[in-house]
Design a protein around this motif. Structure first.
Motif, short mmCIF file in Angstrom:
data_model
loop_
_atom_site.label_atom_id
_atom_site.label_comp_id
_atom_site.label_asym_id
_atom_site.label_seq_id
_atom_site.Cartn_x
_atom_site.Cartn_y
_atom_site.Cartn_z
N LYS A 79 0.66 -1.35 -0.07
CA LYS A 79 -0.04 -0.17 -0.25
C LYS A 79 0.84 1.62 -0.01
N LYS A 80 1.86 1.21 0.97
CA LYS A 80 2.33 2.64 1.04
C LYS A 80 3.99 3.16 0.05
N ILE A 81 4.06 1.49 -0.89
CA ILE A 81 4.43 1.86 -2.37
C ILE A 81 3.67 1.83 -3.72
N GLY A 82 2.46 1.80 -3.64
CA GLY A 82 1.17 2.93 -4.65
C GLY A 82 1.59 3.93 -3.82
N GLU A 83 1.08 3.67 -2.92
CA GLU A 83 0.57 5.85 -2.33
C GLU A 83 2.25 6.68 -2.72
N LEU A 84 3.91 5.82 -2.96
CA LEU A 84 4.69 7.17 -2.99
C LEU A 84 5.06 6.69 -4.62
N THR A 85 3.81 5.63 -5.01
CA THR A 85 4.39 5.72 -6.55
C THR A 85 3.70 7.24 -7.57
N LEU A 86 2.42 6.90 -6.55
CA LEU A 86 1.57 7.84 -6.94
C LEU A 86 2.05 9.16 -6.22
#
Length: 106
Positions: A79-86
């Protein structure tokens, strides 16, 4: 001169206890072979026998708990990786927009 205390890995302990359980040699012979006291070997054997049912316990709570904690942590990290990618994508887009605005001002 005192003897340095020796530490044993769980694998070494298990090998020695299995040797005791085979009863091919006496406890004294095994103790002498591995340079361990007979009392310590008896304690290892007792502990092994008391805990051997855990090997066959399919619902081992400790293992299940660790697996669940690992899955929860993995989910959180994904989830954190997804947020950082965004965030990175948004910043890249804004950087392009700002550089285009600066070109127009010149």
């Amino acid at each position: 001169m005192s003897k340095k205390r020796r530490t044993w890995t769980p694998e070494e302990k298990a090998t020695i206890v299995l040797e005791i359980l085979r009863e091919e040699n006496t406890l004294a012979e095994i103790a002498k072979k591995h340079e361990v006291s007979q009392q310590l070997l008896s304690r290892w054997k007792t502990e092994f026998i008391a805990n051997m049912s855990a090997v066959f316990n399919k619902k081992n709570e400790d293992v299940d708990k660790l697996k669940q904690e690992h899955e929860d942590e993995k989910e959180l990290l994904v989830k954190k990786i997804g947020e950082l990618t965004l965030d990175v994508d948004w910043l890249k887009k804004k950087q392009i927009q700002i550089s285009q605005m600066k070109k127009k001002e010149r």
